[in-house]
Structure formats: C-alpha cells, structure tokens
Design a protein around this motif. Structure first.
Motif, PDB file in Angstrom:
ATOM      1  N   SER A 129       0.842  -1.196   0.000  1.00  0.00           N
ATOM      2  CA  SER A 129       0.000   0.000   0.000  1.00  0.00           C
ATOM      3  C   SER A 129       0.875   1.243   0.000  1.00  0.00           C
ATOM      4  CB  SER A 129      -0.943   0.023   1.212  1.00  0.00           C
ATOM      5  OG  SER A 129      -0.224   0.238   2.396  1.00  0.00           O
ATOM      6  N   HIS A 130       0.266   2.352  -0.303  1.00  0.00           N
ATOM      7  CA  HIS A 130       0.863   3.683  -0.215  1.00  0.00           C
ATOM      8  C   HIS A 130       2.210   3.828  -0.925  1.00  0.00           C
ATOM      9  CE1 HIS A 130      -2.038   3.483   3.079  1.00  0.00           C
ATOM     10  NE2 HIS A 130      -2.223   4.755   2.839  1.00  0.00           N
ATOM     11  N   PRO A 131       2.333   3.424  -2.181  1.00  0.00           N
ATOM     12  CA  PRO A 131       3.594   3.680  -2.885  1.00  0.00           C
ATOM     13  C   PRO A 131       3.776   5.183  -3.094  1.00  0.00           C
ATOM     14  CG  PRO A 131       1.949   2.835  -4.411  1.00  0.00           C
ATOM     15  CD  PRO A 131       1.344   2.766  -3.030  1.00  0.00           C
ATOM     16  N   ARG A 132       4.962   5.678  -2.805  1.00  0.00           N
ATOM     17  CA  ARG A 132       5.255   7.101  -2.953  1.00  0.00           C
ATOM     18  C   ARG A 132       6.609   7.273  -3.639  1.00  0.00           C
ATOM     19  NH1 ARG A 132       0.613   6.953  -1.693  1.00  0.00           N
ATOM     20  NH2 ARG A 132      -0.356   7.998   0.065  1.00  0.00           N
ATOM     21  N   VAL A 133       6.650   8.118  -4.659  1.00  0.00           N
ATOM     22  CA  VAL A 133       7.879   8.402  -5.393  1.00  0.00           C
ATOM     23  C   VAL A 133       8.501   9.664  -4.808  1.00  0.00           C
ATOM     24  CG1 VAL A 133       8.845   8.964  -7.657  1.00  0.00           C
ATOM     25  CG2 VAL A 133       6.973   7.309  -7.470  1.00  0.00           C
ATOM     26  N   SER A 134       9.821   9.645  -4.641  1.00  0.00           N
ATOM     27  CA  SER A 134      10.535  10.791  -4.080  1.00  0.00           C
ATOM     28  C   SER A 134      10.430  12.002  -5.005  1.00  0.00           C
ATOM     29  CB  SER A 134      12.010  10.441  -3.848  1.00  0.00           C
ATOM     30  OG  SER A 134      12.634  10.150  -5.086  1.00  0.00           O
ATOM     31  N   SER A 135      10.738  13.163  -4.456  1.00  0.00           N
ATOM     32  CA  SER A 135      10.637  14.421  -5.199  1.00  0.00           C
ATOM     33  C   SER A 135      11.479  14.420  -6.470  1.00  0.00           C
ATOM     34  CB  SER A 135      11.071  15.584  -4.305  1.00  0.00           C
ATOM     35  OG  SER A 135      10.334  15.574  -3.103  1.00  0.00           O
ATOM     36  N   GLY A 138      12.206  11.729  -8.175  1.00  0.00           N
ATOM     37  CA  GLY A 138      11.782  10.637  -9.030  1.00  0.00           C
ATOM     38  C   GLY A 138      12.683   9.416  -9.021  1.00  0.00           C
ATOM     39  N   LYS A 139      13.639   9.355  -8.091  1.00  0.00           N
ATOM     40  CA  LYS A 139      14.612   8.261  -8.096  1.00  0.00           C
ATOM     41  C   LYS A 139      14.314   7.142  -7.101  1.00  0.00           C
ATOM     42  CE  LYS A 139      18.410  11.098  -9.747  1.00  0.00           C
ATOM     43  NZ  LYS A 139      19.755  11.606  -9.467  1.00  0.00           N
ATOM     44  N   LYS A 140      13.526   7.433  -6.064  1.00  0.00           N
ATOM     45  CA  LYS A 140      13.270   6.427  -5.027  1.00  0.00           C
ATOM     46  C   LYS A 140      11.777   6.162  -4.885  1.00  0.00           C
ATOM     47  CE  LYS A 140      17.411   7.100  -2.310  1.00  0.00           C
ATOM     48  NZ  LYS A 140      18.031   5.851  -2.651  1.00  0.00           N
ATOM     49  N   LEU A 141      11.474   4.943  -4.453  1.00  0.00           N
ATOM     50  CA  LEU A 141      10.106   4.540  -4.178  1.00  0.00           C
ATOM     51  C   LEU A 141      10.029   4.071  -2.736  1.00  0.00           C
ATOM     52  CD1 LEU A 141       7.196   3.696  -5.151  1.00  0.00           C
ATOM     53  CD2 LEU A 141       8.184   1.407  -5.412  1.00  0.00           C
ATOM     54  N   ALA A 142       9.115   4.664  -1.966  1.00  0.00           N
ATOM     55  CA  ALA A 142       8.820   4.201  -0.604  1.00  0.00           C
ATOM     56  C   ALA A 142       7.454   3.532  -0.651  1.00  0.00           C
ATOM     57  CB  ALA A 142       8.794   5.373   0.369  1.00  0.00           C
ATOM     58  N   TYR A 143       7.287   2.476   0.138  1.00  0.00           N
ATOM     59  CA  TYR A 143       6.006   1.775   0.172  1.00  0.00           C
ATOM     60  C   TYR A 143       5.851   1.025   1.480  1.00  0.00           C
ATOM     61  CZ  TYR A 143       8.846  -2.287  -1.093  1.00  0.00           C
ATOM     62  OH  TYR A 143       9.809  -3.272  -1.117  1.00  0.00           O
ATOM     63  N   ILE A 144       4.600   0.715   1.810  1.00  0.00           N
ATOM     64  CA  ILE A 144       4.288  -0.089   2.988  1.00  0.00           C
ATOM     65  C   ILE A 144       3.959  -1.497   2.520  1.00  0.00           C
ATOM     66  CG2 ILE A 144       2.630  -0.407   4.872  1.00  0.00           C
ATOM     67  CD1 ILE A 144       2.435   2.659   5.006  1.00  0.00           C
ATOM     68  N   THR A 145       4.428  -2.479   3.260  1.00  0.00           N
ATOM     69  CA  THR A 145       4.180  -3.867   2.905  1.00  0.00           C
ATOM     70  C   THR A 145       3.999  -4.703   4.163  1.00  0.00           C
ATOM     71  OG1 THR A 145       5.006  -5.754   1.609  1.00  0.00           O
ATOM     72  CG2 THR A 145       6.657  -4.416   2.779  1.00  0.00           C
ATOM     73  N   ARG A 185       1.128   6.308   6.242  1.00  0.00           N
ATOM     74  CA  ARG A 185       1.234   7.608   5.584  1.00  0.00           C
ATOM     75  C   ARG A 185       2.650   8.053   5.219  1.00  0.00           C
ATOM     76  NH1 ARG A 185      -2.721  11.776   8.282  1.00  0.00           N
ATOM     77  NH2 ARG A 185      -1.859  12.913   6.539  1.00  0.00           N
ATOM     78  N   PRO A 186       3.389   7.264   4.464  1.00  0.00           N
ATOM     79  CA  PRO A 186       4.688   7.761   4.013  1.00  0.00           C
ATOM     80  C   PRO A 186       4.501   8.894   3.013  1.00  0.00           C
ATOM     81  CG  PRO A 186       4.159   5.741   2.872  1.00  0.00           C
ATOM     82  CD  PRO A 186       3.083   5.949   3.909  1.00  0.00           C
ATOM     83  N   THR A 187       5.371   9.879   3.072  1.00  0.00           N
ATOM     84  CA  THR A 187       5.335  10.981   2.109  1.00  0.00           C
ATOM     85  C   THR A 187       6.726  11.586   1.988  1.00  0.00           C
ATOM     86  OG1 THR A 187       4.175  13.000   1.483  1.00  0.00           O
ATOM     87  CG2 THR A 187       4.705  12.754   3.798  1.00  0.00           C
ATOM     88  N   TYR A 188       7.029  12.085   0.822  1.00  0.00           N
ATOM     89  CA  TYR A 188       8.285  12.803   0.595  1.00  0.00           C
ATOM     90  C   TYR A 188       7.985  14.295   0.562  1.00  0.00           C
ATOM     91  CZ  TYR A 188      11.004   8.673  -0.740  1.00  0.00           C
ATOM     92  OH  TYR A 188      11.671   7.481  -0.742  1.00  0.00           O
ATOM     93  N   LYS A 189       8.819  15.068   1.283  1.00  0.00           N
ATOM     94  CA  LYS A 189       8.739  16.521   1.242  1.00  0.00           C
ATOM     95  C   LYS A 189      10.148  17.067   1.319  1.00  0.00           C
ATOM     96  CE  LYS A 189       4.196  17.423   2.997  1.00  0.00           C
ATOM     97  NZ  LYS A 189       3.346  18.245   3.798  1.00  0.00           N
ATOM     98  N   GLY A 190      10.471  17.938   0.391  1.00  0.00           N
ATOM     99  CA  GLY A 190      11.795  18.555   0.386  1.00  0.00           C
ATOM    100  C   GLY A 190      12.924  17.535   0.325  1.00  0.00           C
ATOM    101  N   GLY A 191      12.687  16.428  -0.355  1.00  0.00           N
ATOM    102  CA  GLY A 191      13.723  15.410  -0.501  1.00  0.00           C
ATOM    103  C   GLY A 191      13.858  14.461   0.674  1.00  0.00           C
TER     104      GLY A 191
END
Length: 102
Positions: free
Chosen positions: A33-39, A41-48, A91-97
């Motif tokens: 769930s909750h796949p998030r791409v970094s600001s 565009g190089k990294k992917l964070a996700y919950i598993t 709730r993972p999120t990227y902000k300001g890198g």
C-alpha cells in the motif's frame, strides 16, 4: 476472488504512459500500500506486510527505481517497522527530498 489454476500475485509496477512499458518495482510479500515516489523521481517508498500480521505489523521499505539490483521486497531497505508484530507504519510521504511517516 479465487482462480483455481492461478495464484494471485501482488506487486508494485510502474507503467510508462508513452509506450506501455512495465517494470516490477516491488514483489514477494502478501500486500502493498501507499507507494510514494521521491521528489527527484529516483526512489520509491512503500508499505508492505505478510500474513498473518496484516496490517498490524507493517514495514516501510525504500528502493531505487532505476538502479535497484532486485525487485524483491526483502532486498529493499527497511526504514521502519518489522516482523515483531508491534509496529504499524502509515502515511509515508516525501517533502523537500526527505521521507516522513507516522
């Protein structure tokens, strides 16, 4: 629903909207769930998570979208959570890198 001759496979996949090329970014666990791409565009964070701990024991993992050596979740960097059953990451999120989560 069930398919007697097929097992359901859960993955996080990227799809190039220009040519339809698909790439599996994460696989190997029961749920994602909750796949998030970094600001940048190089990294992917996700919950598993895996059975039977779903979703009370979640993991937050990060992988490099373009240079990861593996798409198996167990090979991706564990940021938070784990298999002890006492952590639920949300709730993972990227902000300001930077990556933030609760």
């Amino acid at each position: 629903h069930k398919h007697p001759e097929k097992e359901v496979v859960k993955e996080i996949v990227s799809i190039d909207v220009r040519d339809g090329y698909t790439k599996v970014l994460a696989r190997g666990n029961a749920s994602y769930s909750h796949p998030r791409v970094s600001s940048n565009g190089k990294k992917l964070a996700y919950i598993t998570w895996n059975h039977p701990a779903m979703p009370l024991c979640t993991e937050l993992r990060v992988t490099d979208i373009y240079s990861a050596k593996s798409n198996e979740s167990c090979d991706h960097k564990l940021i938070a959570g784990g298999r002890e059953g006492d952590t639920a990451v949300i709730r993972p999120t990227y902000k300001g890198g930077r990556l933030y989560y609760i």
